[in-house]
Each structure stands twice: as C-alpha cells, then as structure tokens.
Design a protein around this motif. Sequence first.
Motif, PDB file in Angstrom:
ATOM      1  N   ALA A  10       0.832  -1.207   0.000  1.00 15.73           N
ATOM      2  CA  ALA A  10       0.000   0.000   0.000  1.00 15.73           C
ATOM      3  C   ALA A  10       0.863   1.253   0.000  1.00 15.73           C
ATOM      4  CB  ALA A  10      -0.938  -0.015   1.201  1.00 15.73           C
ATOM      5  N   ASN A  11       1.924   1.242   0.805  1.00  9.28           N
ATOM      6  CA  ASN A  11       2.833   2.404   0.834  1.00  9.28           C
ATOM      7  C   ASN A  11       3.445   2.649  -0.545  1.00  9.28           C
ATOM      8  OD1 ASN A  11       2.344   2.505   3.550  1.00  9.28           O
ATOM      9  ND2 ASN A  11       4.335   1.704   4.182  1.00  9.28           N
ATOM     10  N   ASP A  12       3.927   1.585  -1.152  1.00  8.84           N
ATOM     11  CA  ASP A  12       4.531   1.722  -2.476  1.00  8.84           C
ATOM     12  C   ASP A  12       3.520   2.240  -3.486  1.00  8.84           C
ATOM     13  OD1 ASP A  12       6.779   0.695  -1.340  1.00  8.84           O
ATOM     14  OD2 ASP A  12       6.742  -1.224  -2.386  1.00  8.84           O
ATOM     15  N   ALA A  13       2.298   1.719  -3.398  1.00 10.99           N
ATOM     16  CA  ALA A  13       1.268   2.118  -4.352  1.00 10.99           C
ATOM     17  C   ALA A  13       0.905   3.598  -4.183  1.00 10.99           C
ATOM     18  CB  ALA A  13       0.027   1.238  -4.186  1.00 10.99           C
ATOM     19  N   VAL A  14       0.791   4.045  -2.950  1.00 12.07           N
ATOM     20  CA  VAL A  14       0.490   5.464  -2.709  1.00 12.07           C
ATOM     21  C   VAL A  14       1.601   6.337  -3.276  1.00 12.07           C
ATOM     22  CG1 VAL A  14       0.277   7.245  -0.931  1.00 12.07           C
ATOM     23  CG2 VAL A  14      -0.976   5.110  -0.691  1.00 12.07           C
ATOM     24  N   MET A  15       2.832   5.936  -3.036  1.00 11.17           N
ATOM     25  CA  MET A  15       3.963   6.711  -3.570  1.00 11.17           C
ATOM     26  C   MET A  15       3.913   6.783  -5.092  1.00 11.17           C
ATOM     27  SD  MET A  15       5.609   7.823  -1.011  1.00 11.17           S
ATOM     28  CE  MET A  15       7.206   8.349  -1.616  1.00 11.17           C
ATOM     29  N   SER A  16       3.571   5.659  -5.715  1.00 11.72           N
ATOM     30  CA  SER A  16       3.495   5.643  -7.181  1.00 11.72           C
ATOM     31  C   SER A  16       2.378   6.538  -7.676  1.00 11.72           C
ATOM     32  CB  SER A  16       3.261   4.207  -7.681  1.00 11.72           C
ATOM     33  OG  SER A  16       4.369   3.406  -7.391  1.00 11.72           O
ATOM     34  N   VAL A  17       1.223   6.467  -7.021  1.00 10.09           N
ATOM     35  CA  VAL A  17       0.088   7.299  -7.444  1.00 10.09           C
ATOM     36  C   VAL A  17       0.445   8.778  -7.338  1.00 10.09           C
ATOM     37  CG1 VAL A  17      -2.238   8.044  -6.794  1.00 10.09           C
ATOM     38  CG2 VAL A  17      -1.703   5.604  -6.927  1.00 10.09           C
ATOM     39  N   LEU A  18       1.033   9.167  -6.230  1.00 10.63           N
ATOM     40  CA  LEU A  18       1.368  10.584  -6.044  1.00 10.63           C
ATOM     41  C   LEU A  18       2.434  11.030  -7.049  1.00 10.63           C
ATOM     42  CD1 LEU A  18       1.361  10.831  -2.142  1.00 10.63           C
ATOM     43  CD2 LEU A  18      -0.440  11.501  -3.751  1.00 10.63           C
TER      44      LEU A  18
ATOM     45  N   TYR B  14      -5.771   1.533  -8.039  1.00 11.80           N
ATOM     46  CA  TYR B  14      -5.700   0.122  -7.644  1.00 11.80           C
ATOM     47  C   TYR B  14      -4.648  -0.624  -8.459  1.00 11.80           C
ATOM     48  CZ  TYR B  14     -10.036   0.511  -4.967  1.00 11.80           C
ATOM     49  OH  TYR B  14     -10.985   0.862  -4.061  1.00 11.80           O
ATOM     50  N   LYS B  15      -4.485  -0.187  -9.699  1.00 15.33           N
ATOM     51  CA  LYS B  15      -3.512  -0.861 -10.560  1.00 15.33           C
ATOM     52  C   LYS B  15      -2.134  -0.884  -9.892  1.00 15.33           C
ATOM     53  CE  LYS B  15      -2.097   1.228 -14.373  1.00 15.33           C
ATOM     54  NZ  LYS B  15      -2.065   1.763 -15.747  1.00 15.33           N
ATOM     55  N   PHE B  16      -1.767   0.211  -9.252  1.00 18.85           N
ATOM     56  CA  PHE B  16      -0.449   0.255  -8.615  1.00 18.85           C
ATOM     57  C   PHE B  16      -0.391  -0.650  -7.384  1.00 18.85           C
ATOM     58  CE2 PHE B  16      -0.839   4.249 -10.968  1.00 18.85           C
ATOM     59  CZ  PHE B  16       0.277   4.127 -11.785  1.00 18.85           C
ATOM     60  N   ALA B  17      -1.513  -0.796  -6.712  1.00 21.11           N
ATOM     61  CA  ALA B  17      -1.553  -1.733  -5.576  1.00 21.11           C
ATOM     62  C   ALA B  17      -1.397  -3.170  -6.075  1.00 21.11           C
ATOM     63  CB  ALA B  17      -2.859  -1.569  -4.811  1.00 21.11           C
ATOM     64  N   ILE B  18      -2.066  -3.474  -7.172  1.00 20.68           N
ATOM     65  CA  ILE B  18      -1.974  -4.837  -7.730  1.00 20.68           C
ATOM     66  C   ILE B  18      -0.543  -5.120  -8.194  1.00 20.68           C
ATOM     67  CG2 ILE B  18      -2.794  -6.386  -9.557  1.00 20.68           C
ATOM     68  CD1 ILE B  18      -4.918  -5.678  -7.409  1.00 20.68           C
ATOM     69  N   PHE B  19       0.066  -4.151  -8.883  1.00 21.86           N
ATOM     70  CA  PHE B  19       1.447  -4.342  -9.345  1.00 21.86           C
ATOM     71  C   PHE B  19       2.394  -4.516  -8.149  1.00 21.86           C
ATOM     72  CE2 PHE B  19       0.849  -1.849 -13.590  1.00 21.86           C
ATOM     73  CZ  PHE B  19       0.186  -2.934 -14.128  1.00 21.86           C
ATOM     74  N   ALA B  20       2.167  -3.736  -7.116  1.00 23.20           N
ATOM     75  CA  ALA B  20       3.036  -3.829  -5.937  1.00 23.20           C
ATOM     76  C   ALA B  20       2.905  -5.200  -5.274  1.00 23.20           C
ATOM     77  CB  ALA B  20       2.688  -2.720  -4.939  1.00 23.20           C
ATOM     78  N   VAL B  21       1.671  -5.662  -5.141  1.00 23.87           N
ATOM     79  CA  VAL B  21       1.447  -6.988  -4.546  1.00 23.87           C
ATOM     80  C   VAL B  21       2.057  -8.067  -5.432  1.00 23.87           C
ATOM     81  CG1 VAL B  21      -0.317  -8.720  -4.021  1.00 23.87           C
ATOM     82  CG2 VAL B  21      -0.600  -6.360  -3.225  1.00 23.87           C
ATOM     83  N   SER B  22       1.845  -7.946  -6.721  1.00 19.89           N
ATOM     84  CA  SER B  22       2.369  -8.930  -7.673  1.00 19.89           C
ATOM     85  C   SER B  22       3.880  -9.089  -7.507  1.00 19.89           C
ATOM     86  CB  SER B  22       2.013  -8.466  -9.095  1.00 19.89           C
ATOM     87  OG  SER B  22       2.473  -9.368 -10.052  1.00 19.89           O
ATOM     88  N   GLY B  23       4.580  -7.964  -7.449  1.00 24.94           N
ATOM     89  CA  GLY B  23       6.036  -8.002  -7.301  1.00 24.94           C
ATOM     90  C   GLY B  23       6.465  -8.589  -5.964  1.00 24.94           C
ATOM     91  N   LYS B  24       5.764  -8.222  -4.904  1.00 26.56           N
ATOM     92  CA  LYS B  24       6.159  -8.692  -3.571  1.00 26.56           C
ATOM     93  C   LYS B  24       5.867 -10.189  -3.394  1.00 26.56           C
ATOM     94  CE  LYS B  24       5.895  -4.212  -1.420  1.00 26.56           C
ATOM     95  NZ  LYS B  24       7.367  -4.089  -1.477  1.00 26.56           N
ATOM     96  N   VAL B  25       4.749 -10.616  -3.934  1.00 22.86           N
ATOM     97  CA  VAL B  25       4.412 -12.043  -3.834  1.00 22.86           C
ATOM     98  C   VAL B  25       5.444 -12.880  -4.594  1.00 22.86           C
ATOM     99  CG1 VAL B  25       2.747 -13.797  -4.586  1.00 22.86           C
ATOM    100  CG2 VAL B  25       1.956 -11.740  -3.404  1.00 22.86           C
ATOM    101  N   ALA B  26       5.816 -12.413  -5.770  1.00 22.56           N
ATOM    102  CA  ALA B  26       6.800 -13.159  -6.563  1.00 22.56           C
ATOM    103  C   ALA B  26       8.132 -13.237  -5.816  1.00 22.56           C
ATOM    104  CB  ALA B  26       6.990 -12.498  -7.921  1.00 22.56           C
ATOM    105  N   ARG B  27       8.543 -12.111  -5.241  1.00 27.12           N
ATOM    106  CA  ARG B  27       9.820 -12.095  -4.531  1.00 27.12           C
ATOM    107  C   ARG B  27       9.771 -13.030  -3.316  1.00 27.12           C
ATOM    108  NH1 ARG B  27      14.318  -9.481  -5.106  1.00 27.12           N
ATOM    109  NH2 ARG B  27      13.451  -8.381  -6.889  1.00 27.12           N
TER     110      ARG B  27
END
Lengths: 76, 234
Positions: free
Chosen positions: B89-97, B114-127
């Motif tokens: 969520a933090n990463d997504a907020v930073m990206s949106v701003l 929401y797209k940025f939240a999904i991308f952030a989760v996608s990356g973190k889950v993969a890692r």
Amino acid sequence: MIDRDHLDELLRVSDGDAGCTAGEDILDGYVDLELAGENPAVTYPGTAIHLQSCPGCRADHDGLLEAARRFSREPD
Amino acid sequence: MPRRPLVLPARVSITVVGSQPTAGTRAGLDRESKRWVEQLGAGHPRRDRAVAELHELLLRAAIHELSRRRDQLGSITGPEFEDLAQQAANDAVMSVLAKLDEFRGCSRFTTWAYKFAIFAVSGKVARHAWRRLPPSRRELAWEQVPDSLSARPGDRLEQREQLDALSAAIGELTDRQREVFVAIALNDVSIDVLALQLATNRNAIYKNLFDARRNLRARMAAAGHPVPERGAAR
C-alpha cells in the motif's frame, strides 16, 4: 494425457499480441470497460490477445477487476 | 513502516500487429476522479486527508490481493502478512502521487490507483515465493519428459508421434527458450518467479516464451504435425 486442445494451449501464440508493456499502461481502462459491460477487446485487441497467453498479466488483470468491482468509492 | 521503491518490470515489446490506444491524452474526468486528483494535488487543504483515504483504499485492495494470491505465500500469516500489505500500500500510494500528472482519465481514478496496488502486490508475492521456494533445477531443465507429455499405453499412434515431435522440437530450442518454456508451460513455474530466478523481468520472459511457442509450432508443422490455432480475442 496431452490432447489437441492441451497442445494448442501449450503452444498458444497469436498475431497482434500487444505484450506486457502495452497492457500495463492501459489495464485500468481495459478493466473499467469490462465493468461497464463493454467488450474491451474492441478497444484494446492486442491486450485482449495478450491476456490469453501471459499468466502474469492475466493474474494482474483478474486482481484489478476484482478490486475495482469491490472497493471503488470517492473521497469524503 | 519502511518504504520500499515500487519495482515495475522493465519494458520490452512483443509482436504488435495493428495498434490499440495508449493511455493517451487526458479526457474529461468524471466527478469522483476529478475530486481525487484535485484533493491529492500539492497545496490542496484536504491533501493529507485525501492521501490517508487513498492509503486506506489501497491497503484494503492490497490485503484482498494478497489473500487472492495466498497459495504463493506459503505459511505467511499475522504480522508478516500485514507488513507485506502495508509495504504494498505504501509503495502504491507513492506511485500514485508521483504519477498523478500522468492520470489521463481513461478509467476511474480509483481503478487507476488500484492498478499500482496490484502491481506492488504482484512483485512482492513473486519475490517472497522466489525466496521461499526458488524453481528447482528439474523444473528448469529438459532432462526428462514431464508426466504431462509422456506417452501412455492407451495413446493412439498419432498421439505418440505428435509427442515425439514436440519432444524433439523442445530439444532444438535455444537454451533460454527451452528453459522458459519447460518451466512455465510444462512445470507451472510462475512467470514472475522465473524472472527473478533468471535476473530479468516479466516482459523479457514472456518474449522468450512467445518465441519458444512460435518455434515449436513451426517445428511441429515441419515435422508433419501442425497444431492449428484456435486463438481468438476474448
């Protein structure tokens, strides 16, 4: 056992695949068209094709569709 | 909560025949989107509150998305799960701003965010999945025919010949194409996990997969076992 459908799925390639990049940029617009009951493949044919073949982008698409459907609201 | 940079995959293009719209120019925003953009803008008196509301929204989306991908997270629960959601969520907020000026109104603002939240989760889950259980050598190597491609006693001769042709064609791919095809198509390794394993990105892996599939189709056809395409856009 591998059958004809499985083999086709395994080797799926389609001309016009827009790739991951184009899909990432317009995924929000794509999803909102779906939520509006429209066919996003008309506006974004390359991404519609891509989503059939790329498991990563398909997972992102499915997640975004679900989030947009469940949580959207405006600020107070 | 420490903030980590949002790492989006680098960009490569595949095979674009025809064209489709890009994010394009800013369209007339709907009322809700306009309010979000205004209130998140620098200097707006309600900005702090709007940022907090955005974070709340994206945190909810991140939690939901993490739950949806729970099968890739192993035994993660409780504080560790919540921490992962907060980071996303933090990463997504930073990206949106950071990208607020790039919002063109081709979707509702919230869908775009929401797209940025999904991308952030996608990356973190993969890692997380990659750290927990990286692909095994067996999942990447073409050392033996996987069960899904093995001929069985009841198979017709035509099927056996087709499998033999496919097996031979896989053996003739480039090393990278074979590695990617075997891992993703035959062993269900996640494309993002494989990208981490091979120190590259989703787009590059997809290009390898695309080329491998195209080559396999061509080789199957040349061997007298063409695989007709059913593909159609959904």
